[in-house]
Design an enzyme around this catalytic site. Structure first.
Site, PDB file in Angstrom:
ATOM      1  N   HIS A 147       0.822  -1.227   0.000  1.00 38.04           N
ATOM      2  CA  HIS A 147       0.000   0.000   0.000  1.00 38.04           C
ATOM      3  C   HIS A 147       0.854   1.274   0.000  1.00 38.04           C
ATOM      4  O   HIS A 147       0.779   2.086   0.922  1.00 38.04           O
ATOM      5  CB  HIS A 147      -0.963   0.042   1.205  1.00 38.04           C
ATOM      6  CG  HIS A 147      -1.999  -1.031   1.158  1.00 38.04           C
ATOM      7  ND1 HIS A 147      -3.149  -0.992   1.901  1.00 38.04           N
ATOM      8  CD2 HIS A 147      -2.073  -2.170   0.431  1.00 38.04           C
ATOM      9  CE1 HIS A 147      -3.877  -2.077   1.654  1.00 38.04           C
ATOM     10  NE2 HIS A 147      -3.230  -2.795   0.763  1.00 38.04           N
ATOM     11  N   ARG A 209      -6.924   4.417  -0.635  1.00 37.34           N
ATOM     12  CA  ARG A 209      -6.309   3.214  -0.041  1.00 37.34           C
ATOM     13  C   ARG A 209      -4.965   2.925  -0.695  1.00 37.34           C
ATOM     14  O   ARG A 209      -3.931   2.928  -0.042  1.00 37.34           O
ATOM     15  CB  ARG A 209      -7.251   2.019  -0.191  1.00 37.34           C
ATOM     16  CG  ARG A 209      -6.763   0.735   0.463  1.00 37.34           C
ATOM     17  CD  ARG A 209      -7.855  -0.327   0.373  1.00 37.34           C
ATOM     18  NE  ARG A 209      -7.463  -1.593   0.959  1.00 37.34           N
ATOM     19  CZ  ARG A 209      -6.842  -2.564   0.286  1.00 37.34           C
ATOM     20  NH1 ARG A 209      -6.530  -2.412  -0.996  1.00 37.34           N
ATOM     21  NH2 ARG A 209      -6.540  -3.694   0.895  1.00 37.34           N
ATOM     22  N   GLY A 228      -9.168  -1.875  -3.951  1.00 34.95           N
ATOM     23  CA  GLY A 228     -10.015  -2.027  -2.782  1.00 34.95           C
ATOM     24  C   GLY A 228      -9.496  -3.163  -1.912  1.00 34.95           C
ATOM     25  O   GLY A 228      -8.489  -3.796  -2.223  1.00 34.95           O
ATOM     26  N   GLU A 234     -11.568   0.237  -7.695  1.00 33.29           N
ATOM     27  CA  GLU A 234     -12.297   1.418  -8.164  1.00 33.29           C
ATOM     28  C   GLU A 234     -11.606   2.107  -9.337  1.00 33.29           C
ATOM     29  O   GLU A 234     -10.381   2.103  -9.452  1.00 33.29           O
ATOM     30  CB  GLU A 234     -12.429   2.436  -7.015  1.00 33.29           C
ATOM     31  CG  GLU A 234     -13.253   1.902  -5.851  1.00 33.29           C
ATOM     32  CD  GLU A 234     -13.337   2.876  -4.688  1.00 33.29           C
ATOM     33  OE1 GLU A 234     -14.206   2.677  -3.835  1.00 33.29           O
ATOM     34  OE2 GLU A 234     -12.535   3.836  -4.636  1.00 33.29           O
ATOM     35  N   TYR A 244     -12.408  10.559  -1.140  1.00 30.59           N
ATOM     36  CA  TYR A 244     -12.742   9.333  -1.881  1.00 30.59           C
ATOM     37  C   TYR A 244     -13.158   8.188  -0.956  1.00 30.59           C
ATOM     38  O   TYR A 244     -13.294   7.057  -1.402  1.00 30.59           O
ATOM     39  CB  TYR A 244     -11.600   8.975  -2.841  1.00 30.59           C
ATOM     40  CG  TYR A 244     -11.617   9.922  -4.026  1.00 30.59           C
ATOM     41  CD1 TYR A 244     -11.123  11.226  -3.915  1.00 30.59           C
ATOM     42  CD2 TYR A 244     -12.223   9.561  -5.229  1.00 30.59           C
ATOM     43  CE1 TYR A 244     -11.206  12.120  -4.963  1.00 30.59           C
ATOM     44  CE2 TYR A 244     -12.303  10.450  -6.288  1.00 30.59           C
ATOM     45  CZ  TYR A 244     -11.798  11.722  -6.152  1.00 30.59           C
ATOM     46  OH  TYR A 244     -11.901  12.605  -7.200  1.00 30.59           O
ATOM     47  N   TYR A 252     -19.104   2.120  -4.043  1.00 30.31           N
ATOM     48  CA  TYR A 252     -20.175   3.119  -4.075  1.00 30.31           C
ATOM     49  C   TYR A 252     -20.690   3.434  -2.664  1.00 30.31           C
ATOM     50  O   TYR A 252     -20.532   2.640  -1.733  1.00 30.31           O
ATOM     51  CB  TYR A 252     -21.343   2.606  -4.927  1.00 30.31           C
ATOM     52  CG  TYR A 252     -20.954   2.173  -6.311  1.00 30.31           C
ATOM     53  CD1 TYR A 252     -20.507   3.104  -7.251  1.00 30.31           C
ATOM     54  CD2 TYR A 252     -21.013   0.823  -6.686  1.00 30.31           C
ATOM     55  CE1 TYR A 252     -20.142   2.698  -8.528  1.00 30.31           C
ATOM     56  CE2 TYR A 252     -20.650   0.418  -7.968  1.00 30.31           C
ATOM     57  CZ  TYR A 252     -20.203   1.352  -8.877  1.00 30.31           C
ATOM     58  OH  TYR A 252     -19.832   0.955 -10.127  1.00 30.31           O
TER      59      TYR A 252
HETATM   60 CA    CA Z   1     -19.972   0.533  -0.764  1.00 26.57          CA
END
Ligand code: CA
Length: 453
Positions: A147, A209, A228, A234, A244, A252
């Protein structure tokens, strides 16, 4: 456009790796060749104004590659200074927007020792043979083995965007005093642009993220891709000062708690969220009718699902109209994509697995759309095989001269997988024992590529 069955008039390459073949993409016949292989996680590739393909390797190398001669020159070796473990290492790179007059190269890498891993953005100068005179632009960013973001992108005003990951500290993404889980915007000297959302902060967007894709789209818009957790990769339109959502929102704003959070926190919803995850990586906007199937689409490399996803946007660029997949399972995990002056595409491949098990499958692949001239030069020499891609059975038709020779199927490293004597001008091959992927079919010195799916 005329369809040509055979296309591959080559000898096996010196190193046995995938050399050159052609492939029908829809109605377009493209040429595919390996520009370089045997790399160690090529992470960022960018076509430079000097006609070279510049790229980073995660262990700590920057190289330039002449796409004509396929000669690679290492211009920076900082393997000893780079902390490389799992996803950490030398990652993003951007050439100065006016590289011909200001030959500067910006790179991002992790350094230090575990558990005190950090990340920095460093500017080098290219002196014609090597990258020299490192100048730290921004350092002491918290990093981790995973990450770490690290994509770089210059804006038209010569400010620089840099993605950072949450470095496995999820609340940091919502903490505006932290540089993690953000897209930062900086001047090239490391100062904060006066017109940032806050004139005292590098933060341009937050709630991220791990952004692995960052590039310009049509109409001066910027798009990002982001990993994700176990759900909700995304694809997003980047708008300054927006939240975000991570870690409070995944994908969403659809769960009750997410709807509440989104309503109160200026959250920008993704244009697309993918569950199960596909592991999206870098992207480009392709705008050329030489390759009509890809024209006017965002092309996004995909790691886990091993393909290029072509995304069609509406005219305002804020809605996904369509998605299609190309090159699925052909080249392994795809990390990055770049475009050259002939509108040819370059893909950085990262092997078959998340861990870097076999560096010989880490390559830079070129996909060249046709020109009228090249189409006219193609010849119908050699054998025909169909269908291609094939699933269980492949039909091959050979010329009389091929009778009595061997039909050999090899993998892309040149290793023999299957062989049989040719006794008939038309015969069938059983492909049920082959894994999905690209193979080379060789007969009497002529080689064609075969896709098994
Ligand atoms: Ca969601």
């Amino acid at each position: 456009m005329k369809k040509i069955y055979i296309s591959l008039l080559i000898l096996l390459p010196l190193n046995g790796a995938f050399s050159q073949s052609t492939l029908m993409i829809g109605n377009t016949e493209v040429t595919i060749d390996t520009v370089y292989t045997g790399l160690d996680v090529p992470w960022e590739i960018q076509y430079g104004p000097d006609g070279n393909l510049w790229f980073t390797e995660r262990k700590g190398l920057v190289s330039k590659l002449d796409p004509v001669t396929k000669t690679r020159t290492i211009v920076l070796d900082i393997v000893d200074d780079v902390y490389q473990e799992y996803e950490a290492g030398l990652l993003g790179m951007a050439l100065h927007p006016d590289f011909e007059n200001t030959p500067e190269v910006f790179i991002v890498y992790t350094y230090g020792t575990s558990p005190n891993v950090l990340e920095k953005l460093v500017k080098y100068t290219y002196n014609g043979t090597a990258l020299v005179n490192p100048v730290i632009v921004l350092d002491n960013i918290t990093a981790y083995t995973t990450h770490n973001g690290s994509r770089l992108l210059f804006l038209p005003d010569n400010t620089l965007l840099m993605s950072t990951g949450d470095a496995q500290d999820q609340p940091a993404a919502q903490d505006l005093s932290s540089l993690n889980g953000k897209i930062l915007r900086l001047n090239m000297d490391g100062s904060i642009p006066a017109d940032n959302p806050s004139p005292t902060s590098y933060v341009y967007t937050f709630g991220h993220r791990n952004i692995q894709g960052l590039n310009h789209g049509p109409n001066d818009r910027i798009y990002i891709s982001e990993h994700g957790p176990t759900t909700d990769d995304e694809f997003q339109l980047l708008l300054p000062d927006r939240n975000y959502g991570w870690p409070d929102v995944e994908g969403y704003c659809d769960l009750p708690a997410e709807q509440s959070f989104c309503g109160q926190n200026n959250v920008e919803e993704p244009l697309m969220a993918w569950t199960p995850t596909i592991a999206p990586s870098d992207l480009i906007y392709y705008d050329n009718d030489a390759f009509p199937e890809l024209d006017d689409k965002i092309l996004m490399t995909v790691l886990k699902d091993k393909k290029v996803r072509a995304i069609t946007l509406n005219v305002p660029g804020n809605h996904v109209m369509d998605e299609e997949d190309y090159f699925t399972d052909m080249f392994g995990r795809l990390r990055d994509i770049a475009m050259g002056p002939q509108k040819e595409l370059y893909l950085a491949t990262n092997g078959a697995e998340w861990m870097n098990i076999d560096p010989n499958t880490h390559s830079i692949i070129r996909i060249t759309p046709p020109t009228d001239a090249s189409l006219g030069e193609l010849d119908n020499t050699g054998f025909q095989m169909y269908p291609n891609p094939a699933k269980n059975l492949l039909t091959i038709e050979v010329k009389a001269v091929d009778l009595g020779s061997d039909c050999i199927i090899r993998d892309l490293q040149g290793k023999e997988i299957q062989q049989q004597k040719i006794t008939s001008p038309k015969f069938m091959l059983d492909l049920t024992k082959l894994e999905k992927g690209v193979y080379l079919v060789e007969m009497n010195g002529v080689v064609q590529s075969l896709i098994v799916n």
